[in-house]
Design a protein around this motif. Structure first.
Motif, PDB file in Angstrom:
ATOM      1  N   LEU A  42       1.776   7.596 -15.831  1.00 31.41           N
ATOM      2  CA  LEU A  42       1.905   5.853 -15.683  1.00 31.41           C
ATOM      3  C   LEU A  42       2.627   5.745 -14.573  1.00 31.41           C
ATOM      4  O   LEU A  42       4.213   6.631 -15.046  1.00 31.41           O
ATOM      5  CB  LEU A  42       2.111   5.303 -17.538  1.00 31.41           C
ATOM      6  CG  LEU A  42       1.005   4.878 -17.557  1.00 31.41           C
ATOM      7  CD1 LEU A  42       1.071   5.026 -19.015  1.00 31.41           C
ATOM      8  CD2 LEU A  42      -0.364   4.291 -16.984  1.00 31.41           C
ATOM      9  N   SER A  43       3.173   5.335 -13.397  1.00 30.66           N
ATOM     10  CA  SER A  43       4.414   5.040 -12.768  1.00 30.66           C
ATOM     11  C   SER A  43       4.165   3.222 -11.815  1.00 30.66           C
ATOM     12  O   SER A  43       2.533   3.301 -11.811  1.00 30.66           O
ATOM     13  CB  SER A  43       4.503   5.488 -11.219  1.00 30.66           C
ATOM     14  OG  SER A  43       5.406   5.485 -10.925  1.00 30.66           O
ATOM     15  N   PRO A  44       4.980   2.373 -12.157  1.00 31.61           N
ATOM     16  CA  PRO A  44       4.737   1.599 -10.956  1.00 31.61           C
ATOM     17  C   PRO A  44       4.400   1.621  -9.932  1.00 31.61           C
ATOM     18  O   PRO A  44       4.267   1.138  -9.186  1.00 31.61           O
ATOM     19  CB  PRO A  44       5.427   0.481 -10.946  1.00 31.61           C
ATOM     20  CG  PRO A  44       7.099   1.504 -11.610  1.00 31.61           C
ATOM     21  CD  PRO A  44       6.390   2.703 -12.554  1.00 31.61           C
ATOM     22  N   ARG A  45       5.009   2.815  -9.726  1.00 29.08           N
ATOM     23  CA  ARG A  45       4.817   3.256  -7.820  1.00 29.08           C
ATOM     24  C   ARG A  45       3.087   3.756  -7.625  1.00 29.08           C
ATOM     25  O   ARG A  45       3.139   4.105  -6.458  1.00 29.08           O
ATOM     26  CB  ARG A  45       5.968   4.358  -7.434  1.00 29.08           C
ATOM     27  CG  ARG A  45       7.314   3.459  -7.418  1.00 29.08           C
ATOM     28  CD  ARG A  45       8.334   4.653  -6.569  1.00 29.08           C
ATOM     29  NE  ARG A  45       9.212   5.006  -7.796  1.00 29.08           N
ATOM     30  CZ  ARG A  45       8.579   5.942  -7.930  1.00 29.08           C
ATOM     31  NH1 ARG A  45       7.107   6.863  -7.272  1.00 29.08           N
ATOM     32  NH2 ARG A  45       8.992   7.070  -9.120  1.00 29.08           N
ATOM     33  N   LEU A  46       2.357   4.703  -8.548  1.00 32.24           N
ATOM     34  CA  LEU A  46       1.247   4.911  -8.441  1.00 32.24           C
ATOM     35  C   LEU A  46      -0.228   3.723  -8.630  1.00 32.24           C
ATOM     36  O   LEU A  46       0.225   2.460  -9.490  1.00 32.24           O
ATOM     37  CB  LEU A  46       1.019   5.670 -10.085  1.00 32.24           C
ATOM     38  CG  LEU A  46      -0.527   6.188  -9.755  1.00 32.24           C
ATOM     39  CD1 LEU A  46      -0.512   7.447  -8.758  1.00 32.24           C
ATOM     40  CD2 LEU A  46      -0.970   6.605 -11.650  1.00 32.24           C
ATOM     41  N   ARG A  47      -0.896   3.919  -7.252  1.00 35.94           N
ATOM     42  CA  ARG A  47      -2.108   3.238  -7.411  1.00 35.94           C
ATOM     43  C   ARG A  47      -3.636   3.415  -7.038  1.00 35.94           C
ATOM     44  O   ARG A  47      -3.438   4.671  -6.074  1.00 35.94           O
ATOM     45  CB  ARG A  47      -2.022   2.053  -6.457  1.00 35.94           C
ATOM     46  CG  ARG A  47      -1.466   1.059  -6.506  1.00 35.94           C
ATOM     47  CD  ARG A  47      -2.065  -0.497  -4.980  1.00 35.94           C
ATOM     48  NE  ARG A  47      -1.209  -0.178  -3.710  1.00 35.94           N
ATOM     49  CZ  ARG A  47      -1.809  -0.779  -2.904  1.00 35.94           C
ATOM     50  NH1 ARG A  47      -3.259  -1.563  -2.883  1.00 35.94           N
ATOM     51  NH2 ARG A  47      -1.793  -0.413  -1.867  1.00 35.94           N
ATOM     52  N   VAL A  48      -3.815   3.925  -8.104  1.00 37.51           N
ATOM     53  CA  VAL A  48      -5.154   4.346  -8.412  1.00 37.51           C
ATOM     54  C   VAL A  48      -6.968   3.615  -7.147  1.00 37.51           C
ATOM     55  O   VAL A  48      -6.857   2.322  -7.936  1.00 37.51           O
ATOM     56  CB  VAL A  48      -5.780   4.975  -9.380  1.00 37.51           C
ATOM     57  CG1 VAL A  48      -7.585   5.602  -8.993  1.00 37.51           C
ATOM     58  CG2 VAL A  48      -4.389   5.826  -9.831  1.00 37.51           C
ATOM     59  N   LEU A  49      -7.286   4.185  -6.425  1.00 39.13           N
ATOM     60  CA  LEU A  49      -8.663   3.621  -5.476  1.00 39.13           C
ATOM     61  C   LEU A  49      -9.232   4.327  -5.574  1.00 39.13           C
ATOM     62  O   LEU A  49      -9.469   5.748  -5.420  1.00 39.13           O
ATOM     63  CB  LEU A  49      -8.010   3.361  -4.142  1.00 39.13           C
ATOM     64  CG  LEU A  49      -6.646   2.457  -3.649  1.00 39.13           C
ATOM     65  CD1 LEU A  49      -6.620   2.476  -2.648  1.00 39.13           C
ATOM     66  CD2 LEU A  49      -6.758   1.485  -4.774  1.00 39.13           C
ATOM     67  N   ALA A  50     -10.959   4.028  -5.648  1.00 41.85           N
ATOM     68  CA  ALA A  50     -11.862   4.706  -5.456  1.00 41.85           C
ATOM     69  C   ALA A  50     -12.459   5.122  -3.969  1.00 41.85           C
ATOM     70  O   ALA A  50     -11.887   4.387  -3.148  1.00 41.85           O
ATOM     71  CB  ALA A  50     -13.461   4.059  -5.843  1.00 41.85           C
ATOM     72  N   LEU A  51     -12.249   6.589  -4.066  1.00 37.59           N
ATOM     73  CA  LEU A  51     -12.921   6.897  -2.373  1.00 37.59           C
ATOM     74  C   LEU A  51     -13.322   7.927  -2.556  1.00 37.59           C
ATOM     75  O   LEU A  51     -12.941   9.415  -3.422  1.00 37.59           O
ATOM     76  CB  LEU A  51     -11.478   7.124  -2.146  1.00 37.59           C
ATOM     77  CG  LEU A  51     -11.763   7.795  -0.714  1.00 37.59           C
ATOM     78  CD1 LEU A  51     -12.665   6.956   0.763  1.00 37.59           C
ATOM     79  CD2 LEU A  51     -10.225   7.806   0.037  1.00 37.59           C
ATOM     80  N   ASP A  52     -14.949   7.540  -1.963  1.00 40.38           N
ATOM     81  CA  ASP A  52     -15.851   9.424  -1.762  1.00 40.38           C
ATOM     82  C   ASP A  52     -15.335   9.536  -0.422  1.00 40.38           C
ATOM     83  O   ASP A  52     -16.097   8.401   0.390  1.00 40.38           O
ATOM     84  CB  ASP A  52     -17.325   8.286  -2.066  1.00 40.38           C
ATOM     85  CG  ASP A  52     -18.183  10.096  -1.306  1.00 40.38           C
ATOM     86  OD1 ASP A  52     -18.486  10.432  -1.218  1.00 40.38           O
ATOM     87  OD2 ASP A  52     -18.954   9.723  -2.808  1.00 40.38           O
ATOM     88  N   VAL A  53     -14.995  10.425   0.610  1.00 42.97           N
ATOM     89  CA  VAL A  53     -15.014  10.070   1.198  1.00 42.97           C
ATOM     90  C   VAL A  53     -16.335  10.768   2.690  1.00 42.97           C
ATOM     91  O   VAL A  53     -16.633  10.536   3.348  1.00 42.97           O
ATOM     92  CB  VAL A  53     -14.174  11.897   2.082  1.00 42.97           C
ATOM     93  CG1 VAL A  53     -12.357  11.136   1.570  1.00 42.97           C
ATOM     94  CG2 VAL A  53     -14.976  13.365   1.081  1.00 42.97           C
ATOM     95  N   THR A  54     -17.498  10.588   1.776  1.00 38.61           N
ATOM     96  CA  THR A  54     -18.487  11.094   2.554  1.00 38.61           C
ATOM     97  C   THR A  54     -19.636   9.318   2.575  1.00 38.61           C
ATOM     98  O   THR A  54     -20.852   9.739   3.737  1.00 38.61           O
ATOM     99  CB  THR A  54     -19.728  12.138   1.483  1.00 38.61           C
ATOM    100  OG1 THR A  54     -19.983  11.335   0.329  1.00 38.61           O
ATOM    101  CG2 THR A  54     -18.691  13.029   1.810  1.00 38.61           C
TER     102      THR A  54
END
Ligand SMILES: NC(=O)c1ccc[n+]([C@@H]2O[C@H](COP(=O)([O-])OP(=O)(O)OC[C@H]3O[C@@H](n4cnc5c(N)ncnc54)[C@H](OP(=O)(O)O)[C@@H]3O)[C@@H](O)[C@H]2O)c1
Length: 247
Positions: A42-54
């Motif tokens: 957990l970190s205020p500097r972390l964002r998690v995004l969905a990404l499928d590179v295909t």
């Protein structure tokens, strides 16, 4: 405060690279195809995004949601081991779609902001198998060698805009999910005439004590991202360094 966008953060190198940059006070945009947010601290500097590179739309949405970034780390990748005769062309296409075209497509999506700001770094994770060929890895090696060539040419193309492009070449890392995931794509990929060769490759791996740690890769990516004098190719891991030294 600088920002890095990393692909394939649900496990292995990507997860370790995300932790490494977070520990050094960077903003981290950790992207993943399958949501496993719980693996990250957990970190205020972390964002998690969905990404499928295909997937083109997934790339567009992730780049838009990420906003300005300073460094792109193309780490997502899949492996496959097998004799070419035993491999379906669907598998061959999947490997290139992810390892090669995914890297190229995401880089293309991020470049306009780097060029406009006259700053940015693209770090592509390839593999030490591109340093010395091994049997049963023709397709995987080709997918990664293509990224080496792509990155090398791109580095010249981007230099006038103060944008760098580098590759990190890790060796074999048994502590990630790579081997396990590759095995799922191996069904029937070593037909009987190649069985002896397959056995020798596995025996050789079982005997080799030199390996690459995820930490080695995170350190190499950090160097590529933060040291403007870093070489365009950084080899990571004890086994990969031994290979490079023998060349
Ligand atoms: N481990 C090794 O021995 C080794 C050696 C040299 C180079 N490499 C390279 O290092 C990189 C990381 O591998 P790793 O060892 O950390 O393996 P890993 O634990 O299997 O991680 C691979 C990551 O890539 C993600 N990924 C796969 N397909 C994707 C897609 N279409 N879009 C977005 N993400 C995708 C996976 O997500 P999911 O969880 O959704 O599958 C996972 O997060 C790869 O490029 C690999 O080729 C690995």
């Amino acid at each position: 405060m600088k920002s890095v966008l990393i692909t394939g953060c649900s496990s292995g190198f990507g997860l370790e690279i995300a932790r490494y940059f977070l520990d050094r006070d960077w903003n981290v945009i950790a992207t993943m195809r399958t949501s496993r947010e719980d693996v990250l601290p957990l970190s205020p500097r972390l964002r998690v995004l969905a990404l499928d590179v295909t997937k083109a739309q997934s790339i567009r949405e992730a780049v838009e949601a990420a906003g300005p970034i300073d460094v792109l780390v193309n780490n997502a990748g899949i492996g496959v081991l097998g004799a070419l005769e035993g491999m379906s062309m669907d598998t061959v296409r999947d490997v290139f779609e992810t390892n090669t075209l995914g890297t190229i497509a995401l880089t293309q999506a991020v470049l306009p902001q780097f060029r406009q700001r006259q700053s940015g770094v693209v770090v592509n994770v390839t593999s030490s198998v591109t340093l010395r060929a091994l049997p049963l890895l023709a397709v995987y090696s080709a997918s990664k060698a293509a990224v080496n060539a792509f990155t090398e040419s791109l580095a010249y193309e981007l230099a006038p805009f103060n944008v760098r492009a580098c590759v990190v070449l890790p060796g074999r890392a048994p502590d990630t999910r790579f081997g396990e995931n590759a095995q799922q794509r191996m069904e029937g990929s070593i037909p009987e005439p190649y069985a002896g060769l397959g056995q020798r490759v596995f025996e050789q791996w079982a005997q080799s004590t030199a390996i690459t740690r995820s930490q080695d890769v995170a350190e190499a990516v950090w160097r590529a991202a933060t040291d403007a004098a870093a070489p365009a190719r950084i080899v990571a891991g004890e086994d990969a360094l031994a290979l490079a030294g023998a060349q």
